[in-house]
Design a protein around this motif. Structure first.
Motif, mmCIF file in Angstrom:
data_model
loop_
_atom_site.group_PDB
_atom_site.id
_atom_site.type_symbol
_atom_site.label_atom_id
_atom_site.label_comp_id
_atom_site.label_asym_id
_atom_site.label_seq_id
_atom_site.Cartn_x
_atom_site.Cartn_y
_atom_site.Cartn_z
ATOM 1 N N ARG A 237 0.994 -1.309 0.072
ATOM 2 C CA ARG A 237 0.160 0.018 -0.070
ATOM 3 C C ARG A 237 0.901 1.093 -0.028
ATOM 4 O O ARG A 237 0.735 2.187 0.685
ATOM 5 N N HIS A 238 1.900 1.245 -0.890
ATOM 6 C CA HIS A 238 2.896 2.435 -1.012
ATOM 7 C C HIS A 238 3.721 2.647 0.334
ATOM 8 O O HIS A 238 4.271 3.658 0.390
ATOM 9 N N GLN A 239 3.580 1.878 1.297
ATOM 10 C CA GLN A 239 4.344 2.208 2.426
ATOM 11 C C GLN A 239 5.326 1.079 2.414
ATOM 12 O O GLN A 239 5.364 -0.131 2.358
ATOM 13 N N LYS A 240 6.900 1.530 2.789
ATOM 14 C CA LYS A 240 7.943 0.702 2.732
ATOM 15 C C LYS A 240 7.814 -0.322 3.878
ATOM 16 O O LYS A 240 7.578 -0.226 4.941
ATOM 17 N N VAL A 241 8.120 -1.400 3.547
ATOM 18 C CA VAL A 241 8.422 -2.728 4.478
ATOM 19 C C VAL A 241 9.770 -3.014 4.706
ATOM 20 O O VAL A 241 9.851 -3.613 5.651
ATOM 21 N N VAL A 242 10.579 -3.078 3.633
ATOM 22 C CA VAL A 242 11.976 -3.445 3.864
ATOM 23 C C VAL A 242 12.842 -2.317 3.101
ATOM 24 O O VAL A 242 12.519 -2.074 2.110
ATOM 25 N N GLU A 243 13.798 -2.046 3.801
ATOM 26 C CA GLU A 243 14.745 -0.917 3.201
ATOM 27 C C GLU A 243 16.182 -1.335 3.251
ATOM 28 O O GLU A 243 16.544 -2.024 4.343
ATOM 29 N N GLU A 244 16.923 -1.174 2.499
ATOM 30 C CA GLU A 244 18.174 -1.735 2.374
ATOM 31 C C GLU A 244 19.376 -0.839 1.550
ATOM 32 O O GLU A 244 18.691 0.031 0.865
ATOM 33 N N ALA A 245 20.420 -0.841 2.079
ATOM 34 C CA ALA A 245 21.687 0.005 1.576
ATOM 35 C C ALA A 245 22.860 -0.726 1.644
ATOM 36 O O ALA A 245 23.060 -1.504 2.424
ATOM 37 N N PRO A 246 23.681 -0.585 0.437
ATOM 38 C CA PRO A 246 23.152 0.068 -0.919
ATOM 39 C C PRO A 246 22.259 -0.595 -1.800
ATOM 40 O O PRO A 246 21.781 -1.800 -1.514
ATOM 41 N N ALA A 247 21.624 0.168 -2.706
ATOM 42 C CA ALA A 247 20.764 -0.662 -3.723
ATOM 43 C C ALA A 247 21.500 -1.747 -4.285
ATOM 44 O O ALA A 247 22.528 -1.481 -4.924
ATOM 45 N N PRO A 248 20.810 -3.004 -4.377
ATOM 46 C CA PRO A 248 21.132 -4.137 -5.168
ATOM 47 C C PRO A 248 21.551 -3.801 -6.722
ATOM 48 O O PRO A 248 20.588 -3.194 -7.208
ATOM 49 N N GLY A 249 22.801 -3.919 -7.202
ATOM 50 C CA GLY A 249 22.892 -3.747 -8.619
ATOM 51 C C GLY A 249 23.199 -2.420 -9.068
ATOM 52 O O GLY A 249 23.249 -2.183 -10.013
ATOM 53 N N MET A 250 23.450 -1.400 -8.114
ATOM 54 C CA MET A 250 23.564 -0.203 -8.171
ATOM 55 C C MET A 250 25.225 -0.018 -8.854
ATOM 56 O O MET A 250 25.935 -0.528 -8.147
ATOM 57 N N THR A 251 25.378 0.498 -10.197
ATOM 58 C CA THR A 251 26.653 0.835 -10.456
ATOM 59 C C THR A 251 27.027 2.071 -10.064
ATOM 60 O O THR A 251 26.439 2.986 -9.573
#
Length: 666
Positions: A237-251
């Motif tokens: 419902r547009h509310q965050k459930v899991v947050e992670e850093a850094p974003a996977p696959g980010m170059t």
């Protein structure tokens, strides 16, 4: 010019207030809390050096009362006010009021809050700054007909969003022109209730996007940096459930491009302090969504990968200091994840829960694990505030280690008294697609059957642990009842001995609709339990905190069984099972029929009644809309019928389980 902060008032509650005070105290700063009548005994009050009452439980009469908070600041001699997040954290009027009172506001200037406070105005500003935008309508004209035509021009599906807020409130996905009017009205009602402003914008709804946000920081000396990004794609419902850093696959190239865009956005409004620029990304493209002019709930994952304390940065910047690090010096090490443990019932469409936390065990002592919470066992989750119990944050050398630590942390978490989303979060952490970082905002919808399966029935292991807990508790009570004058009496010791026959006792449990009988045969040092799957030898000990060390058929294991009235919650192997102990000494309770009765799913306010008495309705038709915790919950017809009686009117407050209306056969 540096203006030292010696006393800091935190104009918030819960885990963020506790977290801010922890950093302030480490910096040698005296802390001041404010609290409503409902929070007089709250953890954030106990954590502060001083605490001041500011009004009744409803937030609008306490935590949103600017003058009451400023009075507390004056009385306590506070040099500065930290707004936390939520409540007044993005209120430009509050920032202005602090400045007028000569008190430092630990946040951005009011002009920046105003510039980014309106999503539509912010997008117009970002367009001028060259930051890419999602196609949409961000204009001032809010005529319903115009908005509907703009939605047609953009092309369905579209997303209606409250212009003044976030957190999924006032946000609706619309897939056809026929659905647009009702969705618009609902979004505007939610926006008005949550933010005091019913203005909305309409944007193209991207089918499989990722939600990526960039942490930015700026000081009053013209310096601005980004502290990498967070992936917040797993949402409900547009509310965050899991947050992670850094974003996977980010170059590194894309990180630099998004970081630059975020810093450009901050500079465009003369930003100072901590902020988050949110982007939506699909394929090779990313688009500006909004800027949150405050510290975010998910900031701990950024702290974990950078080794920085962002609240300390906030305080130093508010004092007039330069940013602690330059862009090139900001580290990026390892991987971190955060989930929010909520009092909500996944089996009832995630309805928020209110009530007492009878038992609470959080995994703060596990390797690489941090817990931020504002509650303790025995506290009450109130209807007046967000139902978050804790944030569970894990960090590892890489993403795989972080995933494993997240599973372990959730397996070690125990809550009794209220339904929570713990098992749901654990299912996400254990899902192969999550391990493979196959992330987008449709993750939960795509894997819903695996993430929200029906509850598993209690197996023989669970029944054995529940039976052992009952038997050990009864033995303890018998031992306490021994007459001190005759400590060797066999009647006082109650060991299960019977003359000329096998000593046994029958225990009855309810597992949902299933009824189970377990016969316990007393044996030296333990029991033989007759379980549905056969006889099993059981021995072990139960501690006062519910922990059990047992041997079941020779297999040693540890578990915990918590009794709350006649209800037993069994925690074992990372799972949790709820059984009702049917005590034969208590009179049975007659079941109450509820056919035709429609009840409130939770405490709240009736904001809309769709039907009238005598009206015929079809199965699935909306009947009554209840607002609770600033979200709308629609009570629908479970079958075809006629509305016989309406029990409440618009504006009435209702308790959970209150009968709203009676539906009879047509």
């Amino acid at each position: 010019m540096i203006r030292p902060i010696r006393t800091l008032l935190v104009a918030n509650r819960g885990e963020i207030a506790v977290r801010v005070m922890r950093t302030a105290k480490a910096m040698g700063i005296r802390t001041v809390a404010v609290y409503s009548e409902a929070d007089a005994d709250a953890l954030h009050v106990a954590s502060a050096d001083e605490a001041y009452p500011i009004g009744p439980a409803p937030a609008r009469e306490s935590y949103l009362r600017i003058e009451a908070i400023l009075d507390a600041a004056r009385l306590s001699g506070a040099d500065a006010i930290h707004p936390g997040y939520g409540f007044l954290s993005e209120n430009a009027g509050f920032a202005d009021a602090c400045a007028a009172a000569g008190i430092v506001f630990v946040g951005p200037p009011a002009s920046a809050i105003r510039a980014m406070g309106s999503k539509s105005a912010a997008k117009a500003l970002m367009e001028k700054a060259g930051v890419p935008l999602v196609p949409g309508y961000h204009g001032e004209d809010q005529d319903a007909g115009l908005l509907a035509r703009e939605a047609e021009r953009i092309g369905f599906p579209v997303l209606i969003k409250a212009s003044a807020g976030g957190g999924g409130k006032g946000m609706k996905v619309v897939r056809s022109a026929d659905d647009f009017p009702e969705a618009l009205a609902s979004a505007q009602r939610e926006a008005k209730s949550a933010f005091g402003d019913d203005k909305v914008l309409v944007e193209k709804y991207l089918a499989t996007p990722r939600h990526i946000e960039v942490q930015v920081f700026a000081d009053s000396r013209g310096n601005a940096v980004y502290l990498h990004e967070r992936d917040c794609s797993i949402q409900r419902r547009h509310q965050k459930v899991v947050e992670e850093a850094p974003a996977p696959g980010m170059t590194s190239e894309r990180r630099a491009a998004m970081g630059k865009a975020a810093v450009d956005a901050a500079k465009a409004v003369g930003y100072v302090g901590a902020g988050t620029v949110e982007f939506i990304a699909e394929g090779e493209h990313f688009y500006f969504m909004e800027m949150n002019t405050r510290l975010q709930v998910e900031h701990p994952v950024t702290e974990a990968i950078t080794g920085q304390d962002l609240v300390e940065w906030q305080i130093r910047v508010a004092q007039g200091e330069a940013l602690p690090l330059r862009q090139a010096d900001i580290p990026l090490k390892g991987h971190a994840m955060e989930v929010r443990l909520y009092a909500e019932d996944p089996a009832r469409d995630f309805l928020p829960q209110v009530g007492r936390l009878d038992h609470l065990l959080l995994p703060a002592g596990l390797p690489g694990t941090r817990v931020d919470t504002g509650v303790r066992a025995g506290d009450t989750v109130s209807i007046h505030y967000d139902p978050m119990i804790a944030k569970i944050i894990v960090a590892g050398a890489d993403r795989l280690e972080a995933v494993r630590r997240l599973e372990a942390a959730l397996a070690a978490t125990e809550v009794v008294g209220l339904a929570t989303n713990r098992v749901f979060l654990k299912a996400i952490a254990a899902h192969p697609a999550f391990a493979a970082a196959e992330l987008d905002t449709n993750f939960i919808a795509r894997h819903q059957d695996q993430l929200l399966p029906p509850p598993a029935p209690a197996d023989d292991m669970v029944l054995a642990l529940a039976a052992l807990s009952i038997l050990k508790e009864e033995a303890r009570q018998s031992a306490e009842a021994v007459d001190p004058a005759d400590p060797w009496s066999p009647w006082g010791r109650a060991p299960g001995w019977r003359l000329n026959r096998d000593a046994h006792v029958d225990l009855a449990f309810a597992d949902g609709e299933r009824r189970i009988s377990v016969r316990a045969h007393f044996r030296p040092g333990g029991f033989i339990l007759a379980l549905p799957g056969g006889d099993v030898s059981v021995e072990g000990e139960a501690a006062p905190d519910g922990s059990i060390r047992a041997r079941l058929g020779g297999v040693a294991l540890t578990a915990r069984v918590i009794a709350s009235g006649s209800r037993l919650t069994v925690f074992v192997r990372g799972g949790e099972y709820v059984l009702d102990f049917i005590d034969p000494r208590l009179a049975s309770q007659a079941a109450t029929g509820t056919a035709g009765r429609l009840v409130a799913p939770m405490p709240g306010t009736i904001i809309r009644i769709v039907v009238e008495e005598g009206q015929e309705v079809a199965k699935g038709a909306a009947l009554v809309v209840v607002e609770a915790m600033k979200m709308e919950h629609t009570v629908a017809a479970p079958r075809d019928g006629r509305v016989k009686t309406l029990k409440f009117a618009v504006g009435d407050l209702v308790d959970e389980g209150a009968e709203l209306l009676v539906l009879e056969d047509a």
